[in-house]
Enzyme design. Sequence first.
Site, PDB file in Angstrom:
ATOM      1  N   SER A  69       0.802  -1.243   0.000  1.00 46.69           N
ATOM      2  CA  SER A  69       0.000   0.000   0.000  1.00 46.69           C
ATOM      3  C   SER A  69       0.829   1.284   0.000  1.00 46.69           C
ATOM      4  O   SER A  69       0.420   2.295   0.558  1.00 46.69           O
ATOM      5  CB  SER A  69      -0.966   0.058   1.197  1.00 46.69           C
ATOM      6  OG  SER A  69      -1.743  -1.079   1.250  1.00 46.69           O
ATOM      7  N   LEU A  70       2.014   1.246  -0.602  1.00 46.44           N
ATOM      8  CA  LEU A  70       2.803   2.490  -0.673  1.00 46.44           C
ATOM      9  C   LEU A  70       2.448   3.291  -1.922  1.00 46.44           C
ATOM     10  O   LEU A  70       2.925   4.407  -2.090  1.00 46.44           O
ATOM     11  CB  LEU A  70       4.303   2.172  -0.674  1.00 46.44           C
ATOM     12  CG  LEU A  70       4.872   1.620   0.641  1.00 46.44           C
ATOM     13  CD1 LEU A  70       6.366   1.365   0.494  1.00 46.44           C
ATOM     14  CD2 LEU A  70       4.626   2.587   1.797  1.00 46.44           C
TER      15      LEU A  70
ATOM     16  N   ASP B 124      -5.201  -0.919 -10.420  1.00 47.13           N
ATOM     17  CA  ASP B 124      -4.104  -0.041 -10.843  1.00 47.13           C
ATOM     18  C   ASP B 124      -4.166   0.266 -12.340  1.00 47.13           C
ATOM     19  O   ASP B 124      -3.708   1.314 -12.783  1.00 47.13           O
ATOM     20  CB  ASP B 124      -2.737  -0.664 -10.514  1.00 47.13           C
ATOM     21  CG  ASP B 124      -2.290  -0.279  -9.104  1.00 47.13           C
ATOM     22  OD1 ASP B 124      -2.835   0.694  -8.548  1.00 47.13           O
ATOM     23  OD2 ASP B 124      -1.393  -0.953  -8.563  1.00 47.13           O
TER      24      ASP B 124
ATOM     25  N   PRO C  84      14.647   0.412   7.613  1.00 49.58           N
ATOM     26  CA  PRO C  84      13.775  -0.506   6.838  1.00 49.58           C
ATOM     27  C   PRO C  84      14.111  -0.483   5.347  1.00 49.58           C
ATOM     28  O   PRO C  84      14.110  -1.532   4.690  1.00 49.58           O
ATOM     29  CB  PRO C  84      12.370   0.044   7.096  1.00 49.58           C
ATOM     30  CG  PRO C  84      12.466   0.804   8.369  1.00 49.58           C
ATOM     31  CD  PRO C  84      13.857   1.370   8.412  1.00 49.58           C
ATOM     32  N   THR C  85      14.439   0.675   4.815  1.00 49.74           N
ATOM     33  CA  THR C  85      14.806   0.774   3.401  1.00 49.74           C
ATOM     34  C   THR C  85      16.108   0.021   3.132  1.00 49.74           C
ATOM     35  O   THR C  85      16.222  -0.727   2.157  1.00 49.74           O
ATOM     36  CB  THR C  85      14.942   2.257   2.988  1.00 49.74           C
ATOM     37  OG1 THR C  85      13.680   2.878   3.191  1.00 49.74           O
ATOM     38  CG2 THR C  85      15.363   2.408   1.544  1.00 49.74           C
TER      39      THR C  85
ATOM     40  N   CYS D  49     -25.127   0.045 -13.974  1.00 45.40           N
ATOM     41  CA  CYS D  49     -25.229  -1.416 -13.992  1.00 45.40           C
ATOM     42  C   CYS D  49     -26.314  -1.896 -13.026  1.00 45.40           C
ATOM     43  O   CYS D  49     -27.481  -1.721 -13.317  1.00 45.40           O
ATOM     44  CB  CYS D  49     -23.860  -2.037 -13.731  1.00 45.40           C
ATOM     45  SG  CYS D  49     -23.719  -3.645 -14.527  1.00 45.40           S
ATOM     46  N   LEU D  50     -25.946  -2.427 -11.851  1.00 45.45           N
ATOM     47  CA  LEU D  50     -27.003  -2.823 -10.918  1.00 45.45           C
ATOM     48  C   LEU D  50     -27.882  -1.615 -10.576  1.00 45.45           C
ATOM     49  O   LEU D  50     -29.084  -1.757 -10.355  1.00 45.45           O
ATOM     50  CB  LEU D  50     -26.387  -3.416  -9.638  1.00 45.45           C
ATOM     51  CG  LEU D  50     -27.388  -3.966  -8.631  1.00 45.45           C
ATOM     52  CD1 LEU D  50     -28.093  -5.200  -9.173  1.00 45.45           C
ATOM     53  CD2 LEU D  50     -26.718  -4.306  -7.306  1.00 45.45           C
TER      54      LEU D  50
ATOM     55  N   MET E  92     -28.799   0.737 -12.587  1.00 44.52           N
ATOM     56  CA  MET E  92     -29.788   0.871 -13.667  1.00 44.52           C
ATOM     57  C   MET E  92     -30.872  -0.186 -13.480  1.00 44.52           C
ATOM     58  O   MET E  92     -32.074   0.093 -13.614  1.00 44.52           O
ATOM     59  CB  MET E  92     -29.078   0.700 -15.019  1.00 44.52           C
ATOM     60  CG  MET E  92     -29.982   0.627 -16.215  1.00 44.52           C
ATOM     61  SD  MET E  92     -30.357  -1.097 -16.652  1.00 44.52           S
ATOM     62  CE  MET E  92     -30.815  -0.919 -18.349  1.00 44.52           C
TER      63      MET E  92
ATOM     64  N   GLU F 127     -31.772 -12.464 -10.545  1.00 47.44           N
ATOM     65  CA  GLU F 127     -30.565 -12.643  -9.724  1.00 47.44           C
ATOM     66  C   GLU F 127     -30.948 -12.645  -8.240  1.00 47.44           C
ATOM     67  O   GLU F 127     -30.358 -13.358  -7.449  1.00 47.44           O
ATOM     68  CB  GLU F 127     -29.575 -11.494 -10.009  1.00 47.44           C
ATOM     69  CG  GLU F 127     -28.314 -11.559  -9.142  1.00 47.44           C
ATOM     70  CD  GLU F 127     -27.345 -10.399  -9.364  1.00 47.44           C
ATOM     71  OE1 GLU F 127     -27.690  -9.439 -10.078  1.00 47.44           O
ATOM     72  OE2 GLU F 127     -26.240 -10.447  -8.810  1.00 47.44           O
TER      73      GLU F 127
ATOM     74  N   HIS G  20     -20.525   0.401 -17.697  1.00 51.63           N
ATOM     75  CA  HIS G  20     -19.752   1.130 -16.680  1.00 51.63           C
ATOM     76  C   HIS G  20     -19.008   2.316 -17.294  1.00 51.63           C
ATOM     77  O   HIS G  20     -17.876   2.155 -17.741  1.00 51.63           O
ATOM     78  CB  HIS G  20     -18.724   0.195 -16.042  1.00 51.63           C
ATOM     79  CG  HIS G  20     -19.323  -0.870 -15.200  1.00 51.63           C
ATOM     80  ND1 HIS G  20     -19.457  -0.761 -13.835  1.00 51.63           N
ATOM     81  CD2 HIS G  20     -19.844  -2.082 -15.537  1.00 51.63           C
ATOM     82  CE1 HIS G  20     -20.036  -1.855 -13.359  1.00 51.63           C
ATOM     83  NE2 HIS G  20     -20.276  -2.667 -14.370  1.00 51.63           N
TER      84      HIS G  20
ATOM     85  N   GLU H 198     -17.621   4.671 -15.831  1.00 52.61           N
ATOM     86  CA  GLU H 198     -16.487   5.081 -14.986  1.00 52.61           C
ATOM     87  C   GLU H 198     -15.145   4.515 -15.449  1.00 52.61           C
ATOM     88  O   GLU H 198     -14.101   5.090 -15.182  1.00 52.61           O
ATOM     89  CB  GLU H 198     -16.746   4.714 -13.519  1.00 52.61           C
ATOM     90  CG  GLU H 198     -16.717   3.227 -13.161  1.00 52.61           C
ATOM     91  CD  GLU H 198     -18.046   2.502 -13.367  1.00 52.61           C
ATOM     92  OE1 GLU H 198     -18.880   3.004 -14.158  1.00 52.61           O
ATOM     93  OE2 GLU H 198     -18.249   1.443 -12.759  1.00 52.61           O
TER      94      GLU H 198
HETATM   95  N1  GLN Z   1     -25.421  -8.086 -10.643  1.00 49.77           N
HETATM   96  C1  GLN Z   1     -25.812  -7.475 -11.847  1.00 49.77           C
HETATM   97  C2  GLN Z   1     -25.595  -8.376 -13.047  1.00 49.77           C
HETATM   98  O1  GLN Z   1     -24.828  -9.295 -12.989  1.00 49.77           O
HETATM   99  C3  GLN Z   1     -25.118  -6.132 -12.046  1.00 49.77           C
HETATM  100  C4  GLN Z   1     -23.630  -6.240 -12.175  1.00 49.77           C
HETATM  101  C5  GLN Z   1     -22.911  -4.921 -11.975  1.00 49.77           C
HETATM  102  O2  GLN Z   1     -23.450  -3.995 -11.367  1.00 49.77           O
HETATM  103  N2  GLN Z   1     -21.670  -4.827 -12.422  1.00 49.77           N
HETATM  104  O3  GLN Z   1     -26.189  -8.170 -14.066  1.00 49.77           O
END
Ligand code: GLN
Length: 559
Positions: free
Chosen positions: A30-31, A87, A207-208, A398-399, A401, A422, A525, A527
């Site tokens: 976690s550095l 990352d 430590p280094t 996603c979920l 929506m 689900e 997504h 993001e």
């Molecule tokens: N669980 C939901 C699906 O599998 C939404 C997945 C998510 O939000 N990435 O469709």
Amino acid sequence: MQFVSLNPVTKNRKMSATKYVFVTGGVTSSLGKGIIAASLAKLLQARGYKTTIQKLDPYINVDPGTLNPYEHGECYVTDDGAETDLDLGHYERFLNVKTSQANNVTTGRIYQSVIEKERRGEFLGKTVQVIPHITNEIKERIQLLGKTGEYDIIITEIGGTVGDIESLPYIESVRQLKWELGDNNAIVIHLTLVPYLSAAGELKTKPTQHSVKTLMESGIQADILVCRTEHELSDEIKEKLALFCNVKREAVIQSIDASTIYDVPIMMQDEGLDTVTLKKLGLSDATPPDLTQWNEFLDRHKHPKSEVTVGLIGKYVELQDSYKSILESFIHAGAINEVKVNVKSIHSEYITNANFEKKMKGLDGILVAPGFGERGIEGKVKAVRYARENGIPFLGICLGMQMAVIEFARNVLDLKGANSTEMDEETPYPVISLMEEQKSITNKGGTMRLGAWDCELKEGSLVQKVYHGKKDISERHRHRYEFNNDYKEQFEKAGLIASGINTETNLVEIIELPDHPWFIGVQYHPEYRSTVASPHPLFVGFIKAVLVHKKQQTNASLA
Ligand code: GLN
């Protein structure tokens, strides 16, 4: 980014002479190896060098797709559908260059591939061993991107901490590669911690020193030390570190705690991390980094003209890393709108009938987050309802929506007990359900709808405006369940429209409410695609709407 061919050292270099920078970590985890690697890559890119980053993870999972977000943070998804370490998100956000499966390798994947080769008889009866078979596979993976000839410099981050049993084959592969590629072609940057002992009032270098020694036991001399610290390192300490760790004085780089990760490239430039790296790689540092756009972003980010509060409704809110890309997207979108976005994390499991008004009060916008499984979904449905009924800007991802669809089905269409299969296989109204192809799948790893899928936007819709009038877009997915088209007509008649469709499969990608000021749910997504250089239009549009809403609320309360 164009490669600067004026550079005398690199101009005559053959394609194969890609240079390698390895980043290892010592003392503790976690550095922020990922941020240091991304910052260095940014500086090299800004000087005109074509740079990419890859991450090698020492765990046995084939990919992080099956890892619990509480344990490992968000799973980042690339265009080619790879489920990768978070990352890689930093790499894309800093560099604005896409990554792929080749940018993230785990021990599980290495072993899987070696075992498959063994089963195919490719080792000709030899005993298959860690050295050379596993290390050869690692070396091959490291050089995969280099061999494309597309990059001048490949930065490889080795996950874990030097001295861990799991990291050994990676460290050995780095040693071999350094030896094979020769001086000036491969260098090692070691990231360590210089702790401050408040009782003694001193920074401690021991430590280094130990960590550098551990690396040397594996045959690797660090070329550059990056020292994480809470206090400035004096010249004396830097000299001491140089002497005892056998590195040049200018190769001791201080990395002091920053107020934002986006400051780190500038701090690394001030410390000369890029120049010392180029020197050690035998590359020219004549072209200074062009960070104009980066600095403009930082300036906007640090000097907002107003602020807003957005509720992030999710069930992994205890760990900030679980929603990393969403939080970073808010930073990008905030900067462009010159507004500080305060994100109030609200645990969906603790939203009840009795408290939801109190929890939602004061929010200028509501984002319902992605997720899996039943826990916390009723809280999400309540949050959607609040946003819908009160005209609060809403973004469901996603979920999120899917919850918007369920909420509308239950409370507007009056389909009592509507749900996603689900959460409830027996629901009388499966408004979200599995695609036929998914029904027979029992494996959990890598079996979702993953990666970039095309989407056609509806003419005249809000979302089309948000995407600056575009007709076709492509976004990244990670989910199994889908909007059930059997109900589409019923929804559209009642005012929830499908404003984005994948035309090949006819799957609904986007829903919106034309009668609401700003209400959008996306099956994908956004993001994962937001970067400093290119903030995502959905987040930018959402924050703009949030600002408008806040202004209207303030005006109404003054009137
Ligand atoms: N669980 C939901 C699906 O599998 C939404 C997945 C998510 O939000 N990435 O469709």
